[in-house]
Design a protein around this motif. Structure first.
Motif, PDB file in Angstrom:
ATOM      1  N   SER A 237       0.509  14.820 -12.434  1.00  0.00           N
ATOM      2  CA  SER A 237      -0.409  14.275 -11.431  1.00  0.00           C
ATOM      3  C   SER A 237      -1.123  15.394 -10.682  1.00  0.00           C
ATOM      4  O   SER A 237      -2.284  15.246 -10.290  1.00  0.00           O
ATOM      5  CB  SER A 237       0.347  13.375 -10.454  1.00  0.00           C
ATOM      6  N   HIS A 351      -7.971   5.160  -0.993  1.00  0.00           N
ATOM      7  CA  HIS A 351      -7.750   4.637  -2.349  1.00  0.00           C
ATOM      8  C   HIS A 351      -6.955   5.642  -3.182  1.00  0.00           C
ATOM      9  O   HIS A 351      -6.027   5.271  -3.920  1.00  0.00           O
ATOM     10  CB  HIS A 351      -9.092   4.337  -3.008  1.00  0.00           C
ATOM     11  N   THR A 352      -7.292   6.922  -3.057  1.00  0.00           N
ATOM     12  CA  THR A 352      -6.596   7.963  -3.818  1.00  0.00           C
ATOM     13  C   THR A 352      -5.137   8.081  -3.401  1.00  0.00           C
ATOM     14  O   THR A 352      -4.229   8.113  -4.246  1.00  0.00           O
ATOM     15  CB  THR A 352      -7.300   9.323  -3.624  1.00  0.00           C
ATOM     16  N   THR A 353      -4.882   8.155  -2.106  1.00  0.00           N
ATOM     17  CA  THR A 353      -3.507   8.336  -1.643  1.00  0.00           C
ATOM     18  C   THR A 353      -2.649   7.099  -1.919  1.00  0.00           C
ATOM     19  O   THR A 353      -1.454   7.215  -2.168  1.00  0.00           O
ATOM     20  CB  THR A 353      -3.462   8.667  -0.146  1.00  0.00           C
ATOM     21  N   SER A 354      -3.276   5.906  -1.887  1.00  0.00           N
ATOM     22  CA  SER A 354      -2.528   4.681  -2.201  1.00  0.00           C
ATOM     23  C   SER A 354      -2.006   4.731  -3.635  1.00  0.00           C
ATOM     24  O   SER A 354      -0.850   4.371  -3.903  1.00  0.00           O
ATOM     25  CB  SER A 354      -3.412   3.451  -1.993  1.00  0.00           C
ATOM     26  N   ALA A 355      -2.844   5.198  -4.547  1.00  0.00           N
ATOM     27  CA  ALA A 355      -2.421   5.327  -5.944  1.00  0.00           C
ATOM     28  C   ALA A 355      -1.356   6.412  -6.094  1.00  0.00           C
ATOM     29  O   ALA A 355      -0.396   6.262  -6.857  1.00  0.00           O
ATOM     30  CB  ALA A 355      -3.628   5.628  -6.824  1.00  0.00           C
ATOM     31  N   GLN A 356      -1.488   7.503  -5.360  1.00  0.00           N
ATOM     32  CA  GLN A 356      -0.523   8.596  -5.464  1.00  0.00           C
ATOM     33  C   GLN A 356       0.853   8.200  -4.962  1.00  0.00           C
ATOM     34  O   GLN A 356       1.874   8.671  -5.476  1.00  0.00           O
ATOM     35  CB  GLN A 356      -1.027   9.825  -4.695  1.00  0.00           C
ATOM     36  N   ARG A 357       0.908   7.332  -3.954  1.00  0.00           N
ATOM     37  CA  ARG A 357       2.204   6.944  -3.396  1.00  0.00           C
ATOM     38  C   ARG A 357       3.046   6.110  -4.345  1.00  0.00           C
ATOM     39  O   ARG A 357       4.245   5.910  -4.108  1.00  0.00           O
ATOM     40  CB  ARG A 357       1.999   6.199  -2.076  1.00  0.00           C
ATOM     41  N   ARG A 358       2.459   5.637  -5.417  1.00  0.00           N
ATOM     42  CA  ARG A 358       3.235   4.894  -6.413  1.00  0.00           C
ATOM     43  C   ARG A 358       4.069   5.836  -7.280  1.00  0.00           C
ATOM     44  O   ARG A 358       4.915   5.388  -8.051  1.00  0.00           O
ATOM     45  CB  ARG A 358       2.303   4.067  -7.301  1.00  0.00           C
ATOM     46  N   ARG A 359       3.795   7.126  -7.180  1.00  0.00           N
ATOM     47  CA  ARG A 359       4.532   8.123  -7.962  1.00  0.00           C
ATOM     48  C   ARG A 359       5.214   9.104  -7.011  1.00  0.00           C
ATOM     49  O   ARG A 359       4.724   9.335  -5.905  1.00  0.00           O
ATOM     50  CB  ARG A 359       3.582   8.891  -8.895  1.00  0.00           C
TER      51      ARG A 359
END
Length: 464
Positions: A237, A351-359
């Motif tokens: 990532s 939007h970017t950080t929301s996706a990153q928090r899934r990992r």
């Protein structure tokens, strides 16, 4: 003696691989201590003649360090074959070597304090002593004083540092007789450093434990494969964010620093973030982008579609984990700089950080990789900027009877990253310290203006 009994014995408190990596970075000429800057009500710190009660304050700190024994320990480097460095009680501990004072030069305003802090905070801490230092800065305007606390990153990350230093502060006010509350602490006994044969035995046990963990991992191939895959995904990532753009913010850092302070109302910032389905970190990154936008525009470096890469520190500690050492990972967040609409920038970042928090965040692991990173940091192209955001005490605290009026954390710039933000909430206020390489960023005030203007917009747009 059975293997289980042998493995179960406790040895010295060794530095972890991540703790050691901070020392390796420092070996490359980059001081690796964190700092806190507190502004205090000076009255309780002064005697009737207006002089600093330095000996009383030293006595207060000396007593309180017994609550955090690490503050009375130094690093011991054993001979080869006896394992990594470890913590041991310092038999020569002398609080006067750690608690010092300096007069703030005229005109004794905030800018003077920050210039003095930048000077005092630059030298590396003496590794032969416990790795902390306190400077009491007197003579400020408005009957205030400042407290600069320096703590090596090998002792603790940001959250652990707060726990470690909490022993020096009180949540209650002064005692009724007008004197700071005194708590006598049991000094205990100084524990002698282990002998070489004990270190050798502990090192052998540590290696056996590593072998046992490896054997356990082989016995659970599915679980091991999933853990390895998660670690590789976290690294992937970071790599997927691409190379950081080449901008003037990235050059080998020098010896001099500039500090700026920016303040905002935490409740209003949090309300604005929730109103727009964003987090506090998202708003901070958006304000970061505005500061960089104005700075790079003044330098003539804005280009279409420019996105800077920010390394954001992420705590890996559980809610009950307040131990010493380092438990921190990183996420690399791209922030758009050329987008003129600040709300659009916030939406993209959220939007970017929301996706990153899934990992899970990336945690630098492995001594070989950490050694390589320490050597490569002066010419890395993964990130442009640094940011740390920590929750601080929600209510005012006191130091030796004096109320702490404001509290900031001061981070580091290192390698070829010359600009960083260190954020701390304290008693309802969002406190931001801008840390910049003075030679690379002589125009850092342009960044500070942009940062302040963005935060003011978030405050102004929040409906009361």
């Amino acid at each position: 003696m059975g293997l289980k009994t042998f493995l179960g014995r406790e040895g010295p408190e060794r530095l972890s691989a991540l703790d050691l990596s901070n020392l390796r970075v420092e070996d490359q000429g980059q001081p690796m201590h964190v700092a806190a800057l507190a502004f205090l009500d000076a009255g309780p710190l002064l005697d009737p003649a207006g002089k600093l009660r330095l000996q009383d304050i030293r006595d207060h700190i000396d007593r309180r360090t017994h609550r955090s024994p690490r503050l009375r320990q130094h690093l011991v480097w054993p001979r080869p074959g006896l394992g990594p460095p470890f913590w041991a009680d310092d038999p020569a501990f002398d609080v006067s070597r750690h608690v010092k004072t300096r007069q703030v030069p005229a005109p004794s305003d905030e800018e003077s304090v920050l210039a003095l802090c930048a000077e005092l905070n630059q030298p590396a801490l003496d590794r032969s002593r416990p790795l902390w230092e306190i400077w009491l800065l007197t003579g400020m305007a408005g009957n205030r004083a400042a407290l600069l606390v320096r703590l090596h990153h090998a002792l603790a990350d940001g959250l652990a540092a707060q726990t470690l230093l909490a022993a020096l502060f009180d949540t209650n006010t002064m005692a009724p007789e007008g004197k700071p509350p005194v708590t006598e602490e049991d000094p205990g006994q100084i524990r002698p450093s282990p002998r070489d044969r004990q270190l050798l035995a502990a090192n052998v046990r540590d290696h056996w434990r590593s072998v046992a963990r490896f054997a356990s991992a082989l016995a659970r191939p599915r679980h091991t494969a999933m853990s390895a895959a998660a670690g590789l995904e976290a690294l992937a990532s970071v790599i997927r964010t691409g190379r950081a753009p080449a901008v003037s913010l990235n050059r080998p850092v020098g010896a001099r620093r500039r500090l700026l302070l920016v303040r905002a109302d935490f409740a209003r910032i949090r309300a604005y973030a929730h109103l727009h389905d964003a987090g506090i970190t998202d708003l901070l990154l958006t304000a970061y982008s505005e500061g960089c936008r104005q700075l790079l525009a003044a330098r003539g470096e804005l280009s279409p579609g420019l996105e800077l890469k920010v390394s954001v520190a992420v705590s890996l500690r559980g809610s009950a984990d307040s131990g010493e050492g380092n438990r921190v990972g990183v996420r690399v967040v791209p922030i758009p700089v050329t987008e003129p609409d600040i709300r659009q920038r916030l939406d993209r970042i959220a939007h970017t950080t929301s996706a990153q928090r899934r990992r899970p965040p990336y945690q630098p692991g492995g001594r070989v990789l950490q050694r390589w990173m320490a050597r490569a940091m002066f010419h890395q192209r993964l990130v442009n900027l640094l940011m740390s955001n920590l929750p601080g005490p929600p209510a005012p605290v006191h130091f030796s009877g004096a109320e702490v009026l404001e509290l900031f954390q001061i981070g580091v710039v290192q390698g070829n990253i010359t600009l960083g933000l260190s954020v701390l909430t304290y008693a309802g206020q969002l406190n931001i310290a801008v840390v910049a390489d003075a030679d690379a960023n002589p125009d850092v005030e342009a960044f500070g203006r942009g940062l302040s203007e963005a935060l003011a917009q978030f405050n102004h747009r929040h409906p009361d």
